[in-house]
Design an enzyme around this catalytic site. Structure first.
Site, PDB file in Angstrom:
ATOM      1  N   TYR A 101       7.081  -6.767   5.085  1.00 23.63           N
ATOM      2  CA  TYR A 101       6.248  -6.530   3.904  1.00 23.63           C
ATOM      3  C   TYR A 101       6.089  -5.024   3.702  1.00 23.63           C
ATOM      4  O   TYR A 101       5.839  -4.288   4.665  1.00 23.63           O
ATOM      5  CB  TYR A 101       4.855  -7.156   4.089  1.00 23.63           C
ATOM      6  N   GLU A 189       5.209  -3.571  -4.727  1.00 21.55           N
ATOM      7  CA  GLU A 189       5.271  -4.352  -3.501  1.00 21.55           C
ATOM      8  C   GLU A 189       6.647  -4.986  -3.364  1.00 21.55           C
ATOM      9  O   GLU A 189       7.206  -5.447  -4.362  1.00 21.55           O
ATOM     10  CB  GLU A 189       4.195  -5.444  -3.591  1.00 21.55           C
TER      11      GLU A 189
END
Ligand code: GDP
Ligand code: MN
Length: 383
Positions: A101, A189
């Site tokens: 992530y 993101e």
């Protein structure tokens, strides 16, 4: 405003982030054809703003074109968090070894961007924060100095990323920060970053929030009740359009690109007549609608079309421009910059249609259209 995955990926590609090749599809037929073109297994992905598409059945692996067709049929029938699925992204499937992530967002209390990384990717970061908070690494970025190389190195060492991934992952971190800064994003993101079986690294998903407060001053926020007739027509045609008070029509794909186009045209001494984002999958049909809309503003004396993207087919866009020029009987000067798949063919098509000038660079294009509009002899209104 939150971008769809494929739009965010187009901005990713602009800063050089590794995105698996993909195509947009609106029907099971197109999904099948795209899969054949991409070759090998693909992932069929619902393009809706909602997150958690995977859990909702909106992301499916398909081994063959026929399977992709069936998956597309199923996904196009879904409504995910109230949003009916109308668009699919077909991407070449990556064989995933690990999922990481990576996100960058504004920490409002610190008034600085904060970078967040975890080797536990593929699930919501909120969930990771609950289940394994120790795997989350964060640091602030100085808005003045930007992301420092030593910060990236520190993160890689402290987070147990295998040595042989340092380079590729460090590169992804630098590029994501560039995307964050360049497009003045509120949040960017990548979840997941996939490490493939052969060690390559891919951005498999994108989340991109552009803060409306950060829009340049010339773009009014404008609620629906304040829409002018052109803006209402744009809404119906599914185009992001905002009228401005200059005389150069602007058409581009992706909010970030359109905003930089406005900036560059102004820098070259021109005055943009509008903001128009045709979205990521700029098709011939959309291009025609966009030109029709921009030119229905009587102030417009010329148009600059700036299309950039890996997924967008430049030859189709060029055909759309040429068809619109013919069907709408456009005489205003037009300059087109097309970068992406089949860009050479796109430029050739523009070149053959007299009156549409192909350019390679954004500044070159801006300079040309500003000059052509000035030369067109119409004294532009002073303000
Ligand atoms: P989200 O559920 O809306 O976040 O959609 P994502 O694009 O993140 O996809 C959900 C999940 O599907 C990912 O976390 C991956 O596990 C899986 N996935 C996406 N792309 C691929 C791929 O190319 N190959 C494989 N094997 N899985 C993928
Ligand atoms: Mn995701």
């Amino acid at each position: 405003m939150k971008l769809l995955e494929y739009q965010g990926k187009q901005l990713f590609e602009r800063v050089g982030l590794p995105v698996p090749p993909g195509r947009l599809a609106y029907t099971p037929d197109e999904a099948e054809r795209s899969t054949r073109e991409l070759g090998g297994p693909v992932v069929v992905k619902a393009q809706v703003a909602a997150g958690g598409r995977g859990k909702a059945g909106g992301v499916k692996l398909a081994q063959t074109p026929e399977e992709a067709r069936r998956q597309a049929e199923a996904i196009l029938g879904l409504t995910i968090q109230g949003e009916p699925v109308r668009t699919l992204l077909i991407t070449r499937a990556v064989e995933i070894e690990r999922e990481y992530y990576l996100g960058i967002t504004l920490d409002r209390s610190a008034r600085k961007p904060v970078l967040i990384f975890s080797m536990q990717g593929g699930v919501d970061i909120e969930e990771v924060a609950r289940t394994s908070p120790e795997s989350i690494h964060t640091f602030h970025i100085s808005p003045l100095e930007g992301l420092q190389a030593h910060q990236v190195r520190g993160l890689l060492f402290e987070s147990d990323v295998p040595r042989d991934q340092f380079r590729a992952l460090g590169d992804v971190i630098q590029k994501l920060y560039r995307a964050f800064a360049e497009f003045r994003a509120h949040l960017v993101e990548i979840n997941p970053i996939a490490v493939a079986a052969q060690g390559e690294i891919w951005a498999l998903d994108s989340k991109f929030i552009l803060d409306d407060d950060d829009l340049p001053a010339e773009i009014p926020g404008g609620g629906a009740e304040t829409l002018d007739p052109l803006e209402r027509a744009a809404k119906e045609a599914d185009l992001q359009y905002v009228k401005l008070d200059g005389d150069i029509g602007i058409i581009g794909n992706g909010a970030g690109l359109v905003m930089s186009t406005l900036d560059v045209v102004q820098l070259m001494g021109g005055r943009p007549a509008n903001f128009l984002d045709v979205g990521g999958g700029a098709s011939a049909e959309q291009m025609k609608k966009a030109l029709e809309l921009v030119l229905s503003d009587p102030d417009v004396k010329g148009v600059f079309i700036n299309i950039f993207g890996g997924i967008t087919r430049c030859d189709l866009v060029a055909q759309g421009i040429v068809a619109a020029k013919r069907d709408l009987d456009i005489h205003a000067p037009m300059v087109g910059r097309l970068v992406g798949t089949n860009e050479e063919e796109g430029r050739r098509i523009l070149h053959e249609a007299a009156g549409v000038i192909p350019v390679a660079g954004m500044e070159e294009g801006a300079e040309k259209i500003v000059r052509l509009v000035h030369e067109s002899g119409q004294p532009s209104a002073e303000c």
